[in-house]
Design a protein around this motif. Sequence first.
Motif, PDB file in Angstrom:
ATOM      1  N   LEU A 126       9.016  -2.431   2.808  1.00 61.12           N
ATOM      2  CA  LEU A 126       8.064  -3.451   3.260  1.00 61.12           C
ATOM      3  C   LEU A 126       6.666  -2.871   3.140  1.00 61.12           C
ATOM      4  CD1 LEU A 126       9.700  -4.508   6.656  1.00 61.12           C
ATOM      5  CD2 LEU A 126       9.797  -5.801   4.525  1.00 61.12           C
ATOM      6  N   ILE A 147       3.310  -3.440   5.039  1.00 61.80           N
ATOM      7  CA  ILE A 147       2.831  -4.198   6.196  1.00 61.80           C
ATOM      8  C   ILE A 147       1.380  -3.878   6.532  1.00 61.80           C
ATOM      9  CG2 ILE A 147       5.090  -4.552   7.252  1.00 61.80           C
ATOM     10  CD1 ILE A 147       4.677  -2.231   9.014  1.00 61.80           C
ATOM     11  N   LYS A 197      -4.648  -1.468   8.954  1.00 56.73           N
ATOM     12  CA  LYS A 197      -4.085  -0.384   8.168  1.00 56.73           C
ATOM     13  C   LYS A 197      -2.931  -0.951   7.342  1.00 56.73           C
ATOM     14  CE  LYS A 197      -2.032   2.854  10.471  1.00 56.73           C
ATOM     15  NZ  LYS A 197      -1.584   3.926  11.343  1.00 56.73           N
ATOM     16  N   ILE A 198      -2.921  -0.606   6.079  1.00 56.47           N
ATOM     17  CA  ILE A 198      -1.802  -1.095   5.256  1.00 56.47           C
ATOM     18  C   ILE A 198      -0.861   0.055   4.956  1.00 56.47           C
ATOM     19  CG2 ILE A 198      -1.186  -2.068   2.985  1.00 56.47           C
ATOM     20  CD1 ILE A 198      -3.813  -3.690   3.186  1.00 56.47           C
ATOM     21  N   ILE A 199       0.402  -0.125   5.317  1.00 51.56           N
ATOM     22  CA  ILE A 199       1.363   0.952   5.057  1.00 51.56           C
ATOM     23  C   ILE A 199       2.633   0.416   4.403  1.00 51.56           C
ATOM     24  CG2 ILE A 199       0.679   2.659   6.796  1.00 51.56           C
ATOM     25  CD1 ILE A 199       2.865   1.410   8.605  1.00 51.56           C
ATOM     26  N   ARG A 200       3.278   1.318   3.668  1.00 51.94           N
ATOM     27  CA  ARG A 200       4.552   0.971   3.060  1.00 51.94           C
ATOM     28  C   ARG A 200       5.660   1.674   3.850  1.00 51.94           C
ATOM     29  NH1 ARG A 200       7.450   0.778  -2.483  1.00 51.94           N
ATOM     30  NH2 ARG A 200       9.274   1.985  -1.915  1.00 51.94           N
ATOM     31  N   GLU A 201       6.687   0.911   4.190  1.00 54.60           N
ATOM     32  CA  GLU A 201       7.795   1.514   4.931  1.00 54.60           C
ATOM     33  C   GLU A 201       9.072   1.354   4.146  1.00 54.60           C
ATOM     34  OE1 GLU A 201       8.629   1.519   8.833  1.00 54.60           O
ATOM     35  OE2 GLU A 201       6.617   1.082   9.579  1.00 54.60           O
ATOM     36  N   ASP A 202       9.763   2.465   3.921  1.00 55.44           N
ATOM     37  CA  ASP A 202      11.056   2.390   3.236  1.00 55.44           C
ATOM     38  C   ASP A 202      12.145   2.146   4.264  1.00 55.44           C
ATOM     39  OD1 ASP A 202      10.220   2.772   0.599  1.00 55.44           O
ATOM     40  OD2 ASP A 202       9.900   4.902   0.993  1.00 55.44           O
ATOM     41  N   ILE A 203      12.916   1.125   4.023  1.00 55.35           N
ATOM     42  CA  ILE A 203      14.017   0.821   4.926  1.00 55.35           C
ATOM     43  C   ILE A 203      15.255   0.533   4.072  1.00 55.35           C
ATOM     44  CG2 ILE A 203      12.707  -0.042   6.894  1.00 55.35           C
ATOM     45  CD1 ILE A 203      12.974  -2.852   5.814  1.00 55.35           C
ATOM     46  N   ILE A 261      18.075  -2.288   4.720  1.00 59.33           N
ATOM     47  CA  ILE A 261      18.766  -3.263   5.569  1.00 59.33           C
ATOM     48  C   ILE A 261      19.475  -4.271   4.677  1.00 59.33           C
ATOM     49  CG2 ILE A 261      18.467  -5.047   7.333  1.00 59.33           C
ATOM     50  CD1 ILE A 261      15.891  -3.647   8.180  1.00 59.33           C
TER      51      ILE A 261
END
Lengths: 115, 221
Positions: A110, A112, B3-9, B11
């Motif tokens: 994602l 975000i 703040k813009i961040i990328r999160e690896d998940i 699901i």
Amino acid sequence: MHEYSLANNLIELLREQKKEKKAKKILKVELDFGKLSGAEPVLFEEAFEILKKETEFKETELKINLIEPEIKCLKCGKTFNTPYFPFLCPFCENFGGEIIKGDKIFIKSLVIENF
Amino acid sequence: MTKIIREDISIPILKVNEEIAQELREFFNKRKIFVINIISSPGAGKTTFIEKLLSFFEKNKVFILVGDIETERDAKRIREKGGNSYQIVTGGTCHLEAIMIKKSISLIPENTEYLFIENVGNLVCPASYDLGEHLRIIMLSTPEGDDKLPKYPKAFLTGDVILINKIDLLPYLNFDIEKVEEEAKKIKENIKIFKISALKGDNIKEVAEFIKNKREEYFKS
């Protein structure tokens, strides 16, 4: 034709993630889309584009990575990729095999925007 | 400041269905209810098969959930044959989901040993949804043609048993049953195949015995 159901599932998971991560916006969602998932990526994309308009994810961009199936041969135990059915092991020429990758759809990442 | 961040998940998109299916399986295990999910194209003969199968079981130990997009016809048909059944009308959804089963479990009588779930007639979508079952039966009928396996591999890959129905029509059709059996073994080496005629009652007893043995085997430990 269950792509609409799946796109709905995605929207619900995005809602959950947004809340959990206390995000202001979800700018982008990336999916690992197994070629043996039983769903059609083009239809899925279309369903998501239509459904998202009614939600807080109007601006969320969708990226789909197609994942080739990975099969484990039940006879020799080696793994191989094949787009064809039935699965024929290229090492020992045995038919069958267990799918170890490429039969599901996962949210991979994602992007975000936080407060 | 935003703040813009990328999160690896990681699901699964069917996470909720998978969780409910697991919850259902635990419930069924606790109550020793053996659950059979039957998947096929529309008109393959699922309801007729269940009607015939019922005569080999004690009716008060069997409960049948029937999924259809519209109407309560199939559940009514089964009730007319003395079966205890309830219709899930999906209202447009082309498959059953675990949540629909969960909403119906309060209807299952106390002494139930077998729950048959007749899925919505469709060989594509139902294959992706775990309903908490112990045994998945995929039915194909001879008039549909002998090319169903390579065309709908997902359904057959996720199945434990294949029923080839309407074998009484074989003399009138161009259906290569040996080819189907051969292809089934190539898709899944250990898949169990029964050749049946639900209408005439051919080999239904064998399927009933198989299901009973599977239940016994499953709950032995």
